[in-house]
Design a protein around this motif. Structure first.
Motif, PDB file in Angstrom:
ATOM      1  N   ALA A 152       0.840  -1.213   0.000  1.00 11.40           N
ATOM      2  CA  ALA A 152       0.000   0.000   0.000  1.00 11.40           C
ATOM      3  C   ALA A 152       0.869   1.255   0.000  1.00 11.40           C
ATOM      4  O   ALA A 152       0.665   2.175  -0.802  1.00 11.40           O
ATOM      5  CB  ALA A 152      -0.933  -0.008   1.215  1.00 11.40           C
TER       6      ALA A 152
ATOM      7  N   ASN B 223      -1.589 -14.931  -6.643  1.00 14.50           N
ATOM      8  CA  ASN B 223      -2.764 -14.213  -7.177  1.00 14.50           C
ATOM      9  C   ASN B 223      -2.508 -12.752  -7.527  1.00 14.50           C
ATOM     10  O   ASN B 223      -3.441 -11.962  -7.614  1.00 14.50           O
ATOM     11  CB  ASN B 223      -3.914 -14.296  -6.153  1.00 14.50           C
ATOM     12  CG  ASN B 223      -3.591 -13.551  -4.864  1.00 14.50           C
ATOM     13  OD1 ASN B 223      -2.425 -13.342  -4.531  1.00 14.50           O
ATOM     14  ND2 ASN B 223      -4.612 -13.149  -4.151  1.00 14.50           N
TER      15      ASN B 223
ATOM     16  N   ASP C 163      -3.974  -2.995   4.498  1.00 12.36           N
ATOM     17  CA  ASP C 163      -4.546  -3.861   5.544  1.00 12.36           C
ATOM     18  C   ASP C 163      -5.099  -3.063   6.726  1.00 12.36           C
ATOM     19  O   ASP C 163      -6.038  -3.498   7.390  1.00 12.36           O
ATOM     20  CB  ASP C 163      -3.473  -4.837   6.073  1.00 12.36           C
ATOM     21  CG  ASP C 163      -3.203  -5.995   5.117  1.00 12.36           C
ATOM     22  OD1 ASP C 163      -3.824  -6.038   4.029  1.00 12.36           O
ATOM     23  OD2 ASP C 163      -2.357  -6.853   5.452  1.00 12.36           O
TER      24      ASP C 163
ATOM     25  N   LEU D 188       8.462   4.707  12.858  1.00 10.86           N
ATOM     26  CA  LEU D 188       7.751   5.940  13.229  1.00 10.86           C
ATOM     27  C   LEU D 188       7.191   5.740  14.629  1.00 10.86           C
ATOM     28  O   LEU D 188       6.493   4.750  14.879  1.00 10.86           O
ATOM     29  CB  LEU D 188       6.626   6.215  12.231  1.00 10.86           C
ATOM     30  CG  LEU D 188       5.917   7.556  12.423  1.00 10.86           C
ATOM     31  CD1 LEU D 188       6.840   8.708  12.037  1.00 10.86           C
ATOM     32  CD2 LEU D 188       4.650   7.630  11.589  1.00 10.86           C
TER      33      LEU D 188
ATOM     34  N   ASN E 218      10.034   0.182   8.402  1.00 14.50           N
ATOM     35  CA  ASN E 218      10.989  -0.874   8.731  1.00 14.50           C
ATOM     36  C   ASN E 218      11.547  -1.410   7.419  1.00 14.50           C
ATOM     37  O   ASN E 218      10.983  -1.175   6.349  1.00 14.50           O
ATOM     38  CB  ASN E 218      10.269  -2.017   9.455  1.00 14.50           C
ATOM     39  CG  ASN E 218       9.631  -1.563  10.742  1.00 14.50           C
ATOM     40  OD1 ASN E 218      10.267  -0.912  11.550  1.00 14.50           O
ATOM     41  ND2 ASN E 218       8.359  -1.889  10.932  1.00 14.50           N
TER      42      ASN E 218
END
Ligand SMILES: Cc1cc2nc3c(=O)[nH]c(=O)nc-3n(C[C@H](O)[C@H](O)[C@H](O)COP(=O)(O)OP(=O)(O)OC[C@H]3O[C@@H](n4cnc5c(N)ncnc54)[C@H](O)[C@@H]3O)c2cc1C
Length: 284
Positions: free
Chosen positions: A12, A47, A253, A79, A32
């Protein structure tokens, strides 16, 4: 001052970075290491369209290379705090402070569970940043809890500056810890003390200490940004990935199921384009 800062270098966050750079905005991705993303360990992603034989590691590395190749700045740090001050976000990543006009949260699944005692001893023995607070514990006993290679490296740093370190983790050792630091695999952790923190209970076993460094891979967004609206355990967003804060978007997510790469990539793009349009319309 960046136009857009992005928390999280997974699908994302990297998709948001690629799309924001294509729109010529300055971009910082605070994350990270790619290797610490759980997807990195997946040998086969069946997929993701057009890349049927790709592994999680290769997919992440390709996305990372594309974002950095387009000019996004990769800041490999955790962060630990974010605050909207006036017209921008002030972001604290270890010892570095950054400023950005927009922030996109893309830190993955929310893992907000605190250890018993953590809230109580916060600021009185509990720290989230070895680089920031390590010197306070020179020659003292510290317990480090971590799950990643970078947490092990932070434990090494504490050892180097003279702390007496014990390292605890729910995961197996990641291979970066120096041999002189005892490693203990645990299932449960509890913090205890009186006026200040004095010990931890690791699977019920008492370990005396002066400080505890909790170096989890992620910080729950509601801890980063108090007042952030949460719905059913995820960050509440509009169809344009807007949150309830100004200049704050979320993607991937952290906004809800399905936990899938294609959904994360799509939301990262929507968040970036909404942020770009907000930046272009905002009053100076
Ligand atoms: C083993 C495994 C296999 C999978 N296989 C598939 C599959 O085959 N197909 C599929 O579609 N999906 C799969 N998934 C799910 C997929 O990986 C996720 O849906 C996707 O990675 C979500 O992307 P994201 O960017 O939202 O979050 P993430 O990929 O979790 O990225 C978030 C990043 O932000 C970092 N971060 C969080 N907080 C901070 C902080 N405070 N400071 C710095 N960095 C921070 C995290 O460490 C992480 O690197 C799999 C997941 C796993 C674990």
């Amino acid at each position: 001052m960046y136009d857009i800062a992005i928390l999280g270098g997974g699908p994302a966050g990297l998709s948001a970075a690629i799309n924001a750079r294509v729109r010529n905005k300055t971009v910082a991705v605070i994350s990270n290491a790619c290797q610490d993303n759980p997807l990195y360990r997946s040998g086969h992603v069946p997929n993701y369209p057009a890349l049927p034989d790709i592994s999680g590691a290769e997919l992440l590395e390709r996305m990372h290379a594309q974002a950095v190749g387009l000019g996004a700045e990769w800041i490999e740090k955790r962060l630990i705090a974010a605050m909207y001050v006036g017209k921008s976000w002030m972001l604290s990543a270890a010892e570095t402070v950054l400023e950005s006009r927009v922030l996109i949260l893309a830190g993955g699944i929310i893992r907000g569970e605190k250890f018993p005692g953590e809230q109580q001893w916060m600021g009185r023995g509990v720290s989230y940043c070895a680089t920031c607070d390590g010197m306070l514990y020179r020659k003292k006993r510290v317990v480090v809890y971590g799950e990643t290679e970078s947490a092990e490296q932070e434990a090494n740093y504490l050892k180097e500056i003279g702390c007496i370190v014990v390292y605890l983790s729910r995961r197996p050792e990641q291979g970066k810890l120096v041999g002189t630091i005892p490693f203990i695999r645990i299932k449960t952790l509890e913090l205890g003390g009186d006026t200040v923190l004095t010990h931890v209970l690791a699977d019920g076993e008492k370990i005396a200490c002066d400080g505890v460094f909790l170096l989890r891979a992620s910080v729950a967004p509601m801890d980063l940004i108090p007042g952030l609206a949460i719905q059913d355990g995820h960050i509440r967003v509009s169809p344009r990935m807007e949150t309830n804060f100004p200049a704050l978007y979320a993607a991937g997510d952290c906004t809800g199921q399905p936990y899938q790469i294609a959904k994360a990539v799509g939301e990262g793009q929507v968040a970036a384009l909404a942020a770009v349009s907000w930046l272009d319309r905002r009053p100076e």
